[in-house]
Write a protein that holds these residues in place. Sequence first.
Motif, PDB file in Angstrom:
ATOM      1  N   ASP A   1      -0.012 -16.586  -8.152  1.00  0.00           N
ATOM      2  CA  ASP A   1       1.356 -16.368  -7.529  1.00  0.00           C
ATOM      3  C   ASP A   1       1.628 -16.914  -5.919  1.00  0.00           C
ATOM      4  OD1 ASP A   1       2.326 -16.542 -10.036  1.00  0.00           O
ATOM      5  OD2 ASP A   1       3.368 -13.546 -10.089  1.00  0.00           O
ATOM      6  N   GLY A   2       0.950 -16.209  -5.245  1.00  0.00           N
ATOM      7  CA  GLY A   2       0.459 -16.540  -4.003  1.00  0.00           C
ATOM      8  C   GLY A   2      -0.106 -17.934  -3.155  1.00  0.00           C
ATOM      9  N   ARG A   3      -0.722 -18.486  -4.617  1.00  0.00           N
ATOM     10  CA  ARG A   3      -1.181 -19.416  -4.079  1.00  0.00           C
ATOM     11  C   ARG A   3       0.466 -21.111  -4.553  1.00  0.00           C
ATOM     12  NH1 ARG A   3      -6.198 -17.175  -4.889  1.00  0.00           N
ATOM     13  NH2 ARG A   3      -5.709 -16.686  -7.598  1.00  0.00           N
ATOM     14  N   ALA A   4       0.144 -20.209  -4.833  1.00  0.00           N
ATOM     15  CA  ALA A   4       1.459 -21.710  -5.797  1.00  0.00           C
ATOM     16  C   ALA A   4       2.323 -21.644  -4.439  1.00  0.00           C
ATOM     17  CB  ALA A   4       1.828 -21.017  -6.604  1.00  0.00           C
ATOM     18  N   VAL A   5       3.025 -20.750  -4.038  1.00  0.00           N
ATOM     19  CA  VAL A   5       4.185 -20.140  -2.535  1.00  0.00           C
ATOM     20  C   VAL A   5       3.307 -20.793  -1.339  1.00  0.00           C
ATOM     21  CG1 VAL A   5       4.972 -18.783  -0.875  1.00  0.00           C
ATOM     22  CG2 VAL A   5       4.705 -17.915  -3.650  1.00  0.00           C
ATOM     23  N   ALA A   6       2.001 -20.455  -1.074  1.00  0.00           N
ATOM     24  CA  ALA A   6       1.090 -21.768   0.023  1.00  0.00           C
ATOM     25  C   ALA A   6       1.027 -23.174   0.090  1.00  0.00           C
ATOM     26  CB  ALA A   6       0.110 -20.372  -0.153  1.00  0.00           C
ATOM     27  N   ALA A   7       1.194 -23.313  -1.590  1.00  0.00           N
ATOM     28  CA  ALA A   7       0.966 -24.667  -1.822  1.00  0.00           C
ATOM     29  C   ALA A   7       3.133 -25.406  -1.485  1.00  0.00           C
ATOM     30  CB  ALA A   7       1.083 -24.989  -3.312  1.00  0.00           C
ATOM     31  N   ALA A   8       3.786 -24.237  -1.447  1.00  0.00           N
ATOM     32  CA  ALA A   8       5.278 -25.099  -1.192  1.00  0.00           C
ATOM     33  C   ALA A   8       5.377 -25.279   0.224  1.00  0.00           C
ATOM     34  CB  ALA A   8       6.150 -23.551  -2.169  1.00  0.00           C
TER      35      ALA A   8
ATOM     36  N   ASP B   1       8.608 -16.719  -7.272  1.00  0.00           N
ATOM     37  CA  ASP B   1      10.156 -17.933  -7.480  1.00  0.00           C
ATOM     38  C   ASP B   1      10.921 -17.720  -6.960  1.00  0.00           C
ATOM     39  OD1 ASP B   1       8.141 -18.542  -9.640  1.00  0.00           O
ATOM     40  OD2 ASP B   1       8.938 -17.967 -11.365  1.00  0.00           O
ATOM     41  N   ALA B   2      11.051 -16.978  -6.514  1.00  0.00           N
ATOM     42  CA  ALA B   2      12.501 -16.404  -5.358  1.00  0.00           C
ATOM     43  C   ALA B   2      12.044 -17.337  -3.840  1.00  0.00           C
ATOM     44  CB  ALA B   2      12.667 -14.965  -5.145  1.00  0.00           C
ATOM     45  N   VAL B   3      10.747 -16.577  -3.449  1.00  0.00           N
ATOM     46  CA  VAL B   3      10.421 -17.566  -2.268  1.00  0.00           C
ATOM     47  C   VAL B   3      10.539 -18.627  -2.234  1.00  0.00           C
ATOM     48  CG1 VAL B   3       8.104 -16.924  -0.578  1.00  0.00           C
ATOM     49  CG2 VAL B   3       9.276 -14.773  -2.160  1.00  0.00           C
ATOM     50  N   ARG B   4       9.377 -19.670  -3.291  1.00  0.00           N
ATOM     51  CA  ARG B   4       9.434 -20.379  -3.430  1.00  0.00           C
ATOM     52  C   ARG B   4      11.029 -21.225  -3.399  1.00  0.00           C
ATOM     53  NH1 ARG B   4       5.646 -21.806  -8.806  1.00  0.00           N
ATOM     54  NH2 ARG B   4       6.424 -23.692  -8.336  1.00  0.00           N
ATOM     55  N   GLN B   5      11.795 -21.089  -4.100  1.00  0.00           N
ATOM     56  CA  GLN B   5      13.002 -21.246  -3.917  1.00  0.00           C
ATOM     57  C   GLN B   5      13.262 -21.595  -2.597  1.00  0.00           C
ATOM     58  OE1 GLN B   5      15.784 -19.867  -7.084  1.00  0.00           O
ATOM     59  NE2 GLN B   5      18.187 -20.956  -5.831  1.00  0.00           N
ATOM     60  N   VAL B   6      13.493 -20.731  -1.914  1.00  0.00           N
ATOM     61  CA  VAL B   6      14.255 -20.348  -0.259  1.00  0.00           C
ATOM     62  C   VAL B   6      12.927 -21.862   0.570  1.00  0.00           C
ATOM     63  CG1 VAL B   6      14.004 -18.725   1.848  1.00  0.00           C
ATOM     64  CG2 VAL B   6      14.708 -17.842  -0.663  1.00  0.00           C
ATOM     65  N   VAL B   7      11.925 -21.686   0.444  1.00  0.00           N
ATOM     66  CA  VAL B   7      11.023 -22.671   1.225  1.00  0.00           C
ATOM     67  C   VAL B   7      11.584 -24.049   0.889  1.00  0.00           C
ATOM     68  CG1 VAL B   7       8.860 -22.900   1.128  1.00  0.00           C
ATOM     69  CG2 VAL B   7       8.809 -20.852   1.262  1.00  0.00           C
ATOM     70  N   GLU B   8      12.135 -24.367  -0.216  1.00  0.00           N
ATOM     71  CA  GLU B   8      12.239 -25.208  -0.425  1.00  0.00           C
ATOM     72  C   GLU B   8      13.707 -26.030   0.439  1.00  0.00           C
ATOM     73  OE1 GLU B   8      12.984 -29.288  -2.023  1.00  0.00           O
ATOM     74  OE2 GLU B   8      11.100 -27.946  -2.111  1.00  0.00           O
ATOM     75  N   GLU B   9      14.585 -24.612   0.220  1.00  0.00           N
ATOM     76  CA  GLU B   9      15.830 -24.771   0.561  1.00  0.00           C
ATOM     77  C   GLU B   9      15.790 -25.046   1.939  1.00  0.00           C
ATOM     78  OE1 GLU B   9      17.905 -21.387  -0.180  1.00  0.00           O
ATOM     79  OE2 GLU B   9      18.432 -22.224  -2.708  1.00  0.00           O
ATOM     80  N   CYS B  10      14.478 -24.845   2.900  1.00  0.00           N
ATOM     81  CA  CYS B  10      14.614 -24.447   4.914  1.00  0.00           C
ATOM     82  C   CYS B  10      13.936 -25.545   4.957  1.00  0.00           C
ATOM     83  CB  CYS B  10      14.082 -22.938   4.875  1.00  0.00           C
ATOM     84  SG  CYS B  10      14.830 -21.665   4.117  1.00  0.00           S
ATOM     85  N   ARG B  11      13.124 -26.247   3.914  1.00  0.00           N
ATOM     86  CA  ARG B  11      12.308 -27.186   4.265  1.00  0.00           C
ATOM     87  C   ARG B  11      12.317 -27.811   5.938  1.00  0.00           C
ATOM     88  NH1 ARG B  11      10.616 -31.312   1.464  1.00  0.00           N
ATOM     89  NH2 ARG B  11      10.193 -29.998  -0.315  1.00  0.00           N
ATOM     90  N   GLY B  12      11.636 -28.450   6.647  1.00  0.00           N
ATOM     91  CA  GLY B  12      11.125 -29.069   7.945  1.00  0.00           C
ATOM     92  C   GLY B  12      10.585 -28.767   8.787  1.00  0.00           C
TER      93      GLY B  12
END
Length: 212
Positions: free
Chosen positions: A101-108, A74-85
């Motif tokens: 969980d891994g697949r959820a981060v992949a989608a993010a 979940d923390a990784v997904r939050q950082v991914v969202e902060e760094c979109r680009g």
Amino acid sequence: MSAPQLARVSILGVGKMGAAAARRLAGLGYEVRVWNRSSDKARALASDRITVAETARDAVEAADLCIALLSTTDAVRQVVEECRGPSTLVLANLASGSPDDGRAVAAAVAEALPNATYVDGAYCGPPSALEQGTGQLFVSCAGGEKALDARAGAALRALGVTSFCAGVGAARALDYAVVDMAFVTLMSYASNAAMLEREGVDASVAVAAISH
């Protein structure tokens, strides 16, 4: 012919595992950038080859390979969202979590960093093994090992004995299976050793019987 240039590596999350990964790669000559929400932990690692990023975006934008060793997916997904680009980096998510969980981060990552390559994985071993490069690293990505940038792949392999699995989530499943089988084997050994001791059976006799 000149030697291939080493990947620029950023580590997101410098708890025990992240700090060990940073020291391992810096010791091999990599230029490493570290970021942590608690900046004191990151600053404690600062050295000639380890610099501190002020923000997660700074770490991501400066890297060819970004290794996420945050406490949760979940923390990784939050950082991914902060760094979109538009970054074209390789993002290796080694944070603890299930295959889903891994697949959820992949989608993010696909939504927020559409040009990035997502690598899902799990590290099997203590921080000391990670720092020495002697643990096991299980990784997977959608395009398989061939889809991974060569420099990023070399940096990941430097962290330990690396096994590539097909399909996002597969590496996490392998990690779960290896840990579970090791635990079951250990518990079985302890139970049977105690039984043999109670009945006065020498351990060497049991070993010979199993090996026969």
